[in-house]
Write a protein that holds these residues in place. Structure first.
Motif, PDB file in Angstrom:
ATOM      1  N   ASN A 292       0.886  -1.163   0.000  1.00  0.00           N
ATOM      2  CA  ASN A 292       0.000   0.000   0.000  1.00  0.00           C
ATOM      3  C   ASN A 292       0.922   1.211   0.000  1.00  0.00           C
ATOM      4  N   THR A 293       1.186   1.737  -1.169  1.00  0.00           N
ATOM      5  CA  THR A 293       2.225   2.763  -1.306  1.00  0.00           C
ATOM      6  C   THR A 293       1.843   4.099  -0.661  1.00  0.00           C
ATOM      7  N   ASP A 294       0.614   4.205  -0.141  1.00  0.00           N
ATOM      8  CA  ASP A 294       0.225   5.390   0.626  1.00  0.00           C
ATOM      9  C   ASP A 294       0.454   5.213   2.129  1.00  0.00           C
ATOM     10  N   ALA A 295       0.741   3.977   2.550  1.00  0.00           N
ATOM     11  CA  ALA A 295       0.918   3.704   3.982  1.00  0.00           C
ATOM     12  C   ALA A 295       2.215   4.331   4.478  1.00  0.00           C
ATOM     13  N   PRO A 296       2.200   4.965   5.663  1.00  0.00           N
ATOM     14  CA  PRO A 296       3.397   5.665   6.152  1.00  0.00           C
ATOM     15  C   PRO A 296       4.641   4.783   6.235  1.00  0.00           C
ATOM     16  N   THR A 297       4.474   3.499   6.583  1.00  0.00           N
ATOM     17  CA  THR A 297       5.655   2.643   6.773  1.00  0.00           C
ATOM     18  C   THR A 297       6.401   2.357   5.480  1.00  0.00           C
ATOM     19  N   VAL A 298       5.687   2.338   4.354  1.00  0.00           N
ATOM     20  CA  VAL A 298       6.331   1.961   3.084  1.00  0.00           C
ATOM     21  C   VAL A 298       6.112   3.007   1.994  1.00  0.00           C
ATOM     22  N   LYS A 299       5.627   4.194   2.378  1.00  0.00           N
ATOM     23  CA  LYS A 299       5.376   5.234   1.380  1.00  0.00           C
ATOM     24  C   LYS A 299       6.667   5.687   0.722  1.00  0.00           C
ATOM     25  N   ASP A 300       7.749   5.738   1.496  1.00  0.00           N
ATOM     26  CA  ASP A 300       9.048   6.112   0.939  1.00  0.00           C
ATOM     27  C   ASP A 300       9.551   4.966   0.067  1.00  0.00           C
ATOM     28  N   LYS A 301       9.810   5.270  -1.188  1.00  0.00           N
ATOM     29  CA  LYS A 301      10.265   4.250  -2.133  1.00  0.00           C
ATOM     30  C   LYS A 301      11.522   3.539  -1.650  1.00  0.00           C
ATOM     31  N   ALA A 302      12.351   4.235  -0.897  1.00  0.00           N
ATOM     32  CA  ALA A 302      13.607   3.646  -0.428  1.00  0.00           C
ATOM     33  C   ALA A 302      13.363   2.436   0.468  1.00  0.00           C
ATOM     34  N   VAL A 303      12.277   2.430   1.241  1.00  0.00           N
ATOM     35  CA  VAL A 303      11.966   1.288   2.103  1.00  0.00           C
ATOM     36  C   VAL A 303      11.665   0.060   1.253  1.00  0.00           C
ATOM     37  N   ARG A 304      10.872   0.261   0.215  1.00  0.00           N
ATOM     38  CA  ARG A 304      10.526  -0.848  -0.669  1.00  0.00           C
ATOM     39  C   ARG A 304      11.754  -1.325  -1.449  1.00  0.00           C
ATOM     40  N   GLN A 305      12.568  -0.375  -1.869  1.00  0.00           N
ATOM     41  CA  GLN A 305      13.793  -0.745  -2.579  1.00  0.00           C
ATOM     42  C   GLN A 305      14.747  -1.511  -1.677  1.00  0.00           C
ATOM     43  N   ALA A 306      14.823  -1.118  -0.413  1.00  0.00           N
ATOM     44  CA  ALA A 306      15.705  -1.816   0.519  1.00  0.00           C
ATOM     45  C   ALA A 306      15.259  -3.252   0.716  1.00  0.00           C
ATOM     46  N   MET A 307      13.949  -3.474   0.775  1.00  0.00           N
ATOM     47  CA  MET A 307      13.450  -4.844   0.894  1.00  0.00           C
ATOM     48  C   MET A 307      13.822  -5.654  -0.349  1.00  0.00           C
ATOM     49  N   ALA A 308      13.701  -5.025  -1.522  1.00  0.00           N
ATOM     50  CA  ALA A 308      14.084  -5.699  -2.757  1.00  0.00           C
ATOM     51  C   ALA A 308      15.575  -6.022  -2.764  1.00  0.00           C
ATOM     52  N   GLN A 309      16.365  -5.161  -2.139  1.00  0.00           N
ATOM     53  CA  GLN A 309      17.811  -5.367  -2.098  1.00  0.00           C
ATOM     54  C   GLN A 309      18.215  -6.448  -1.103  1.00  0.00           C
ATOM     55  N   LEU A 310      17.403  -6.703  -0.098  1.00  0.00           N
ATOM     56  CA  LEU A 310      17.766  -7.641   0.966  1.00  0.00           C
ATOM     57  C   LEU A 310      17.291  -9.073   0.731  1.00  0.00           C
ATOM     58  N   ILE A 311      16.120  -9.228   0.148  1.00  0.00           N
ATOM     59  CA  ILE A 311      15.503 -10.556   0.076  1.00  0.00           C
ATOM     60  C   ILE A 311      16.251 -11.450  -0.904  1.00  0.00           C
ATOM     61  N   SER A 312      16.626 -12.628  -0.415  1.00  0.00           N
ATOM     62  CA  SER A 312      17.271 -13.638  -1.254  1.00  0.00           C
ATOM     63  C   SER A 312      16.211 -14.625  -1.726  1.00  0.00           C
ATOM     64  N   ARG A 313      15.844 -14.528  -2.964  1.00  0.00           N
ATOM     65  CA  ARG A 313      14.851 -15.442  -3.511  1.00  0.00           C
ATOM     66  C   ARG A 313      15.371 -16.877  -3.556  1.00  0.00           C
ATOM     67  N   GLU A 314      16.672 -17.013  -3.863  1.00  0.00           N
ATOM     68  CA  GLU A 314      17.242 -18.353  -3.943  1.00  0.00           C
ATOM     69  C   GLU A 314      17.118 -19.080  -2.604  1.00  0.00           C
ATOM     70  N   LYS A 315      17.445 -18.409  -1.515  1.00  0.00           N
ATOM     71  CA  LYS A 315      17.352 -19.033  -0.189  1.00  0.00           C
ATOM     72  C   LYS A 315      15.897 -19.299   0.186  1.00  0.00           C
ATOM     73  N   LEU A 316      15.034 -18.361  -0.155  1.00  0.00           N
ATOM     74  CA  LEU A 316      13.613 -18.534   0.140  1.00  0.00           C
ATOM     75  C   LEU A 316      13.076 -19.779  -0.552  1.00  0.00           C
ATOM     76  N   VAL A 317      13.367 -19.929  -1.835  1.00  0.00           N
ATOM     77  CA  VAL A 317      12.877 -21.071  -2.596  1.00  0.00           C
ATOM     78  C   VAL A 317      13.481 -22.370  -2.081  1.00  0.00           C
ATOM     79  N   SER A 318      14.795 -22.382  -1.842  1.00  0.00           N
ATOM     80  CA  SER A 318      15.451 -23.627  -1.428  1.00  0.00           C
ATOM     81  C   SER A 318      14.994 -24.073  -0.046  1.00  0.00           C
TER      82      SER A 318
END
Length: 532
Positions: A292-318
């Motif tokens: 919800n890009t209007d929500a205060p916790t994630v309204k700043d694009k940098a927060v969403r980008q940081a999550m994209a930068q941190l999450i390891s899809r390979e580890k999640l899947v394995s």
């Protein structure tokens, strides 16, 4: 046991400019009903009292009920490919700009009650879905329709607002299902679990405590269409969870087990040697986080980008799904024409240092506190473990303080639509196997997520441009641009794409065609043969 893999074309999303009628139905095989198990739940609530109305239904489970009962002008063919005529005898664009689409109905087409199906009924059904604008957002699939014209009782002409080469696909989806005006009001959704159409089956719904516990599909004697029906009756039973469904298969109470099995069940069935076959289909199911890009916790694009930068899809899947899923770096999955690895191209491998820099440059105070919401009973039992892994990856960085919360689907959906969740996990089974079905439902006007995110370049330029191309390869550059914008703005964060599985006793025939890559159940393909 035998494990079978259904091989589909390596590239999907290629549209044919003209389509001709084909097929028919046969007498089918007799014998006892084939019993199919599912963990899909069908609930009528105050928030969603009409789960099976074609003008409302917009999830894989309810669509799988409607595809058996409500006929569409076009249908996805056996073995994938461009859609072919179903209720129609022929369909095709009649202009060079893909803005005028005409269909001629099959002769002697009838609803299950014997009433004739006319071009007026088709117009009524499409106009009704567009006018009702149900909050599920399914009407947006028909957003390019301007007017529907009829010529006599058997010809329908769709005048489109803009060019839409994907329109034949959209006419194969249940929202374009033909309904009888005698059974469906023009200005009101049809509550409950009754469905009346001209499809291959007639539905008898067995309800319990406001839920559809058992769907009995019996052959429609009036059916005329492209599908060949190989059985007289299918009984589909809804189970509370995968364990109960698996026990029913072990005890002989069901013949076929569909979605959703646990990863452990799939591994066990694949390794076993017995009278149950496991069929896996290269799937187009994707899983993602939505914001919800209007929500205060994630309204700043940098927060969403940081999550994209941190999450390891390979580890999640394995750690959660093993070989049953693959990491996904775009909304458009691999094997679909127009796919790109946009998120990997932008963020590369997971990096705490890069995520920290993104947050610091934006002046975001860490740790960022937020809750990841997920549904407990719609995408399979492994969903909780998936969110536990995601929580761990984010919190281990020291940059986030993440909690997780699971909610049943019938509560989760209205809460998500009302904007109560800042971040939530969703799955997506495409409406049809084309990149447009992984882009428009998330990013266009009236998107089904009710997302406040709006990018004018995507909505006003790129989506219309992509739809003008009948050759989907020619649309790839435009589609890649859309995916790059999504990777930059992160209104959604793709995680993985998964295979589809069906388990069936070895006397059941047609199992390889009972499920396609979009998770569409094609129950008419099932029959009884000889065990061995």
């Amino acid at each position: 046991m035998n494990r079978k893999t259904l091989v589909l074309p390596a590239v999907v999303g290629l549209l044919a400019p003209a389509l001709a009628a084909c097929g028919g139905s046969d007498s089918g095989d007799g014998g006892s009903p084939i019993v199919v198990g599912t963990t899909d739940r069908f609930v009528a609530t105050d928030d969603a009292p009409a789960p099976l109305d074609p003008a409302y239904a917009y999830d894989v489970g309810t669509w799988n009920v409607l595809r058996q009962t409500v006929q569409t002008l076009m249908v996805q063919p056996r073995g994938e490919g461009a859609p072919v005529p179903e209720a129609a005898e022929s369909c095709g664009f009649t202009d060079s700009g893909n803005e005028r689409y005409a269909c001629k109905l099959r002769p002697d087409l009838k609803f299950a009650n014997g009433d004739p199906v006319t071009a007026g009924d088709v117009k009524f059904s499409i106009d009704r879905a567009l006018a009702l604008k149900a909050d599920s957002g399914v009407f947006a699939l028909l957003s390019t329709v301007d007017t529907v014209e009829t010529k006599g009782d058997n010809e329908v002409i769709f005048h489109l607002k803009t060019a839409d080469a994907t329109f034949p696909y959209k006419l194969s989806t249940p929202v374009a299902g033909i309904v009888n005006p005698d059974n469906y009001e023009k200005n009101k959704l049809r509550d409950g679990f009754q469905v009346d159409g001209s499809g291959p089956y007639v539905l008898k719904a067995e309800e319990k405590d406001g839920e559809l516990a058992k769907a009995v599909f019996t052959r429609n004697p009036h059916y005329q269409g492209a599908l060949k029906v190989h059985n007289e009756e299918i009984d589909m039973i809804s189970y509370q969870d995968a364990e109960a469904m698996g026990a029913a298969l072990d005890e002989g109470d069901i013949d076929v087990m569909t979605r959703t099995m646990t990863p452990e069940q799939i591994d066990k069935l694949a390794a076993a040697d017995g009278d149950v076959d496991l069929v896996d289909v290269p799937g187009l199911e994707i899983r993602y986080l939505a914001f919800n890009t209007d929500a205060p916790t994630v309204k700043d694009k940098a927060v969403r980008q940081a999550m994209a930068q941190l999450i390891s899809r390979e580890k999640l899947v394995s750690e959660v799904y093993g070989s049953q899923a693959e990491p996904l770096y775009s909304l458009v999955p691999a094997s679909v024409t127009g796919h790109s690895n946009a998120f990997f191209n932008k963020y590369g491998d997971p990096s705490v240092a890069k995520a920290k820099a993104l947050l610091a440059d934006a002046g975001v105070t860490t740790p960022v506190k937020l809750t990841l919401h997920y549904t407990t009973d719609h995408y399979g039992a492994a969903t909780q473990k998936e969110f536990e892994v995601l929580r761990g990856q984010l919190n281990d960085s020291g940059l986030f303080d993440v909690g997780i919360e699971g909610t049943p689907w019938d509560t989760f959906v209205p809460a998500e639509r009302n904007g109560e969740y800042d971040v939530f996990g969703m799955g997506w089974f495409p409406d049809f196997p084309d990149a447009d079905s992984f882009v428009a439902p998330f990013l266009d006007k009236d998107n089904f997520l009710k997302s406040p995110y709006a990018n004018s370049e995507i909505r006003n330029t790129l989506i219309p441009e992509s739809r003008r191309e009948a050759d989907r390869l020619a649309a790839s550059e435009t589609l890649n641009r859309i995916q790059d914008i999504v990777a930059e703005d992160v209104p959604v964060l793709p995680l993985w794409q998964g295979k589809q599985y069906v388990a069936a006793r070895d006397d059941i025939t047609g199992v390889a065609y009972a499920l396609n890559s979009s998770a569409t159940l094609q129950l008419w393909e099932l029959g009884r043969g000889v065990s061995g």
